[in-house]
Design a protein around this motif. Structure first.
Motif, PDB file in Angstrom:
ATOM      1  N   GLY A   1       1.046  -1.384   0.084  1.00 14.56           N
ATOM      2  CA  GLY A   1       0.146  -0.053   0.007  1.00 14.56           C
ATOM      3  C   GLY A   1       0.797   1.225   0.026  1.00 14.56           C
ATOM      4  O   GLY A   1       0.375   2.211  -0.583  1.00 14.56           O
ATOM      5  N   ARG A   2       1.888   1.136   0.753  1.00 15.42           N
ATOM      6  CA  ARG A   2       2.771   2.369   0.776  1.00 15.42           C
ATOM      7  C   ARG A   2       3.821   2.283  -0.250  1.00 15.42           C
ATOM      8  O   ARG A   2       4.457   3.543  -0.641  1.00 15.42           O
ATOM      9  CB  ARG A   2       3.654   2.417   2.165  1.00 15.42           C
ATOM     10  N   MET A   3       4.350   1.192  -1.002  1.00 19.09           N
ATOM     11  CA  MET A   3       5.255   1.121  -1.689  1.00 19.09           C
ATOM     12  C   MET A   3       4.897   0.142  -2.944  1.00 19.09           C
ATOM     13  O   MET A   3       5.232  -1.081  -2.971  1.00 19.09           O
ATOM     14  CB  MET A   3       6.456   0.414  -1.168  1.00 19.09           C
ATOM     15  N   PRO A   4       3.859   0.448  -3.822  1.00 18.68           N
ATOM     16  CA  PRO A   4       3.458  -0.423  -4.916  1.00 18.68           C
ATOM     17  C   PRO A   4       4.367  -0.850  -5.636  1.00 18.68           C
ATOM     18  O   PRO A   4       5.395   0.014  -6.048  1.00 18.68           O
ATOM     19  CB  PRO A   4       2.289   0.303  -5.408  1.00 18.68           C
TER      20      PRO A   4
ATOM     21  N   ASP B   1      10.318   3.875 -16.257  1.00 24.00           N
ATOM     22  CA  ASP B   1      11.743   3.929 -17.186  1.00 24.00           C
ATOM     23  C   ASP B   1      12.183   2.581 -17.501  1.00 24.00           C
ATOM     24  O   ASP B   1      13.643   2.596 -17.643  1.00 24.00           O
ATOM     25  CB  ASP B   1      12.542   4.800 -16.756  1.00 24.00           C
ATOM     26  N   GLY B   2      11.230   1.588 -17.826  1.00 27.55           N
ATOM     27  CA  GLY B   2      11.985   0.315 -18.185  1.00 27.55           C
ATOM     28  C   GLY B   2      12.443  -0.533 -16.795  1.00 27.55           C
ATOM     29  O   GLY B   2      13.128  -1.595 -16.992  1.00 27.55           O
ATOM     30  N   CYS B   3      12.380  -0.003 -15.610  1.00 27.59           N
ATOM     31  CA  CYS B   3      12.702  -0.578 -14.476  1.00 27.59           C
ATOM     32  C   CYS B   3      11.844  -1.039 -13.617  1.00 27.59           C
ATOM     33  O   CYS B   3      10.719  -0.413 -13.465  1.00 27.59           O
ATOM     34  CB  CYS B   3      13.728   0.232 -13.893  1.00 27.59           C
ATOM     35  N   LEU B   4      11.783  -2.113 -12.716  1.00 32.25           N
ATOM     36  CA  LEU B   4      10.780  -2.544 -11.941  1.00 32.25           C
ATOM     37  C   LEU B   4      11.132  -2.197 -10.521  1.00 32.25           C
ATOM     38  O   LEU B   4      12.168  -2.311 -10.001  1.00 32.25           O
ATOM     39  CB  LEU B   4      10.735  -4.123 -11.981  1.00 32.25           C
ATOM     40  N   PHE B   5      10.201  -1.452  -9.728  1.00 33.91           N
ATOM     41  CA  PHE B   5      10.441  -1.070  -8.438  1.00 33.91           C
ATOM     42  C   PHE B   5       9.469  -1.452  -7.569  1.00 33.91           C
ATOM     43  O   PHE B   5       8.370  -1.836  -8.101  1.00 33.91           O
ATOM     44  CB  PHE B   5      10.339   0.623  -8.449  1.00 33.91           C
ATOM     45  N   GLY B   6       9.881  -1.930  -6.208  1.00 36.88           N
ATOM     46  CA  GLY B   6       8.945  -2.217  -5.362  1.00 36.88           C
ATOM     47  C   GLY B   6       9.490  -3.248  -4.320  1.00 36.88           C
ATOM     48  O   GLY B   6      10.704  -3.580  -4.503  1.00 36.88           O
TER      49      GLY B   6
ATOM     50  N   LYS C   1      16.219 -12.126  -5.425  1.00 35.56           N
ATOM     51  CA  LYS C   1      15.750 -12.468  -6.631  1.00 35.56           C
ATOM     52  C   LYS C   1      16.619 -12.113  -7.751  1.00 35.56           C
ATOM     53  O   LYS C   1      16.639 -12.717  -8.917  1.00 35.56           O
ATOM     54  CB  LYS C   1      14.281 -12.211  -6.635  1.00 35.56           C
ATOM     55  N   ALA C   2      17.000 -10.844  -7.911  1.00 37.63           N
ATOM     56  CA  ALA C   2      17.742 -10.160  -8.733  1.00 37.63           C
ATOM     57  C   ALA C   2      19.061 -11.078  -9.179  1.00 37.63           C
ATOM     58  O   ALA C   2      19.324 -11.501 -10.088  1.00 37.63           O
ATOM     59  CB  ALA C   2      18.163  -8.736  -8.527  1.00 37.63           C
ATOM     60  N   GLY C   3      19.582 -11.608  -8.029  1.00 40.48           N
ATOM     61  CA  GLY C   3      20.731 -12.534  -8.062  1.00 40.48           C
ATOM     62  C   GLY C   3      20.322 -13.933  -8.723  1.00 40.48           C
ATOM     63  O   GLY C   3      21.233 -14.422  -9.710  1.00 40.48           O
ATOM     64  N   LEU C   4      19.235 -14.367  -8.566  1.00 40.74           N
ATOM     65  CA  LEU C   4      18.731 -15.351  -9.248  1.00 40.74           C
ATOM     66  C   LEU C   4      18.627 -15.416 -10.611  1.00 40.74           C
ATOM     67  O   LEU C   4      19.090 -16.212 -11.384  1.00 40.74           O
ATOM     68  CB  LEU C   4      17.556 -16.021  -8.463  1.00 40.74           C
TER      69      LEU C   4
END
Length: 90
Positions: free
Chosen positions: A32-35, A40-45, A52-55
């Motif tokens: 709710g606070r950080m959806p 700009d082509g990047c995933l945030f949240g 997971k990024a390392g995987l």
């Protein structure tokens, strides 16, 4: 519940094991606070910049290395365990 993922690429005599975890623990209400969003082509949240990024990087590196893996077996073990005492992958 998804606890572990094990995969093997190649069948060589030499072996490399890549370990990682895919759990993310955030307090209730975090989305709710950080959806999760794409900017700009990047995933945030929550959970987008952790192991997971390392995987993903490990899988992509293995994909790039595969043509050069002559006598190698690459094993992946990705678990939901991170904290001390989580025993689902024992």
């Amino acid at each position: 519940m998804f606890e572990s993922l094990r995969a093997t690429i190649g069948d060589g005599a030499r072996q490399v094991l890549l370990l990682g975890h895919f759990d993310t623990v955030w307090p209730i209400g975090t989305l709710g606070r950080m959806p999760v969003e794409v900017r700009d082509g990047c995933l945030f949240g929550p959970g987008t910049f952790d192991m997971k990024a390392g995987l993903v990087i490990a899988i992509l590196a293995a994909r790039l290395a595969r043509p050069h893996m002559r006598d190698l077996r690459l094993r992946f073990l990705f678990t939901s365990d991170e904290e001390v005492g989580s025993g689902t992958a024992r």
